[in-house]
Design an enzyme around this catalytic site. Structure first.
Site, PDB file in Angstrom:
ATOM      1  N   ASP A   1       0.869  -1.138  -0.061  1.00  0.00           N
ATOM      2  CA  ASP A   1      -0.123  -0.098  -0.135  1.00  0.00           C
ATOM      3  C   ASP A   1       0.580   1.176   0.234  1.00  0.00           C
ATOM      4  O   ASP A   1       0.427   2.435  -0.083  1.00  0.00           O
ATOM      5  CB  ASP A   1      -1.011  -0.013   1.280  1.00  0.00           C
ATOM      6  CG  ASP A   1      -1.921   1.027   1.243  1.00  0.00           C
ATOM      7  OD1 ASP A   1      -2.463   1.322   0.184  1.00  0.00           O
ATOM      8  OD2 ASP A   1      -2.411   1.842   2.326  1.00  0.00           O
TER       9      ASP A   1
ATOM     10  N   SER B   1      -6.401   5.739  -0.153  1.00  0.00           N
ATOM     11  CA  SER B   1      -6.572   4.675  -0.605  1.00  0.00           C
ATOM     12  C   SER B   1      -8.028   4.291  -0.456  1.00  0.00           C
ATOM     13  O   SER B   1      -8.735   4.572   0.425  1.00  0.00           O
ATOM     14  CB  SER B   1      -5.910   3.357   0.018  1.00  0.00           C
ATOM     15  OG  SER B   1      -4.512   3.579  -0.065  1.00  0.00           O
TER      16      SER B   1
ATOM     17  N   GLN C   1      -5.101  -1.363  -7.040  1.00  0.00           N
ATOM     18  CA  GLN C   1      -5.864  -0.319  -5.996  1.00  0.00           C
ATOM     19  C   GLN C   1      -6.219   0.774  -6.726  1.00  0.00           C
ATOM     20  O   GLN C   1      -5.454   1.230  -7.510  1.00  0.00           O
ATOM     21  CB  GLN C   1      -4.445  -0.129  -5.023  1.00  0.00           C
ATOM     22  CG  GLN C   1      -5.223   0.928  -4.088  1.00  0.00           C
ATOM     23  CD  GLN C   1      -4.092   1.403  -3.123  1.00  0.00           C
ATOM     24  OE1 GLN C   1      -3.300   2.494  -3.234  1.00  0.00           O
ATOM     25  NE2 GLN C   1      -3.863   0.619  -1.921  1.00  0.00           N
TER      26      GLN C   1
END
Length: 298
Positions: free
Chosen positions: A216, A240, A290
């Site tokens: 991430d 995110s 993502q």
């Protein structure tokens, strides 16, 4: 924003492993609690919540009889920003235990509201057709400066804090984007990463959790690079929105992993990032996707 540096003997990797060591609920066997790491931006790091959810789901699968079931995919949404000053409760729902697959849903809860909702799938080892995409040619990690080295030279308290507390050694092949944009505005980049130290266990779940944690960090940087932006640009508002990861083959998170990243699209205040993770010998170990909010405040 609390940017008090930890003591000189602070071990970021030991701290991460402690964060992943969730506390079981005293009564409910499918509920766990975990603490958070302080962050320079004042919000819980999304990769931490994903990694702790991996551990929570995996513990309920690890107790099943029969051959071990390894994590092979996760899909979830970030719903609210987390408060690093509060603990996080992880509630696991056992969706299914079949002959070879197990599915779990995990809600990460703060103040009785979900901050992350994620579904996981685990599978026993199985034979089948086997192929993979190829790892691109990039500089060896030992030839690159670590991001921590560069962050420590910026003369900025946020850079000092990240350099001291980040448990993952990151090395950008095309140069990092912390202080200034790069001349080339390609939407692809490659980053070497590994745990900053030795993980004292062979537990595949912990290594998968650490890889999920690291996944991430910078997957949306392809969009920044494409538009000539850097994280130092005060107009940037980023967060995110969702996260998906497929674990193809086992690897250790304390050995070098090449994370190739690309952003095929950005629009509507959102950017999409796609990534592949390769072990140093070229084995494809994971794929990541993502979408994140990425806005420029005028």
């Amino acid at each position: 924003m609390n940017l008090t540096l930890p003591p000189e003997d602070f071990d970021p990797l030991a701290d991460l492993l402690d964060v992943l060591d969730l506390t079981p609920h005293a009564v409910d066997a499918d509920v766990y609690e975990g603490r958070s790491q302080p962050q320079a931006h004042g919000r819980v790091y999304g990769g931490q919540v994903v990694a702790q959810s991996v551990v929570a789901a995996g513990r309920t699968v690890g107790e099943l009889d029969g051959p071990p079931r390894h994590l092979h995919s996760l899909h979830g949404y970030f719903l609210r920003p987390g408060d690093p000053a509060q603990s996080i409760r992880y509630e696991v729902e056992r969706l299914r235990d079949g002959s070879s697959f197990s599915a779990r849903r995990v809600h990460a809860i703060q103040s009785d509201r979900p901050i992350l909702s994620m579904i996981f799938s685990f599978q026993t080892d199985s034979d089948g057709i086997d192929h993979q995409t190829f790892m691109p040619a990039v500089p060896d990690p030992e030839t690159l400066r670590s991001d921590a080295e560069d962050l420590a030279t910026l003369g900025h308290p946020v850079g000092d804090y990240i350099a001291r507390t980040r448990p993952i050694d990151l090395r950008h092949c095309q140069g990092h984007l912390y202080a200034h944009p790069r001349r080339q505005t390609a939407s692809e980049q490659s980053v070497w990463l590994r745990a900053d130290g030795t993980i004292p266990t062979d537990d595949a779940l912990i290594h998968a959790a650490v890889l999920a944690y690291a996944s991430d960090y910078n997957l949306l940087e392809g969009a920044l690079r494409r538009h000539g932006l850097a994280w130092s640009d005060r107009r940037i508002r980023a967060a995110s929105l969702d996260h998906a990861m497929w674990f193809h083959r086992p690897t250790r998170a304390d050995e070098w992993v090449l994370y190739t990243q690309a952003s095929p699209s950005s629009q509507g205040g959102r950017a999409l990032g796609l990534g592949h993770m390769f072990s140093e010998d070229g084995t494809l170990v994971a794929t990541v996707a993502q979408e994140g909010m990425l806005r420029l405040k005028q």
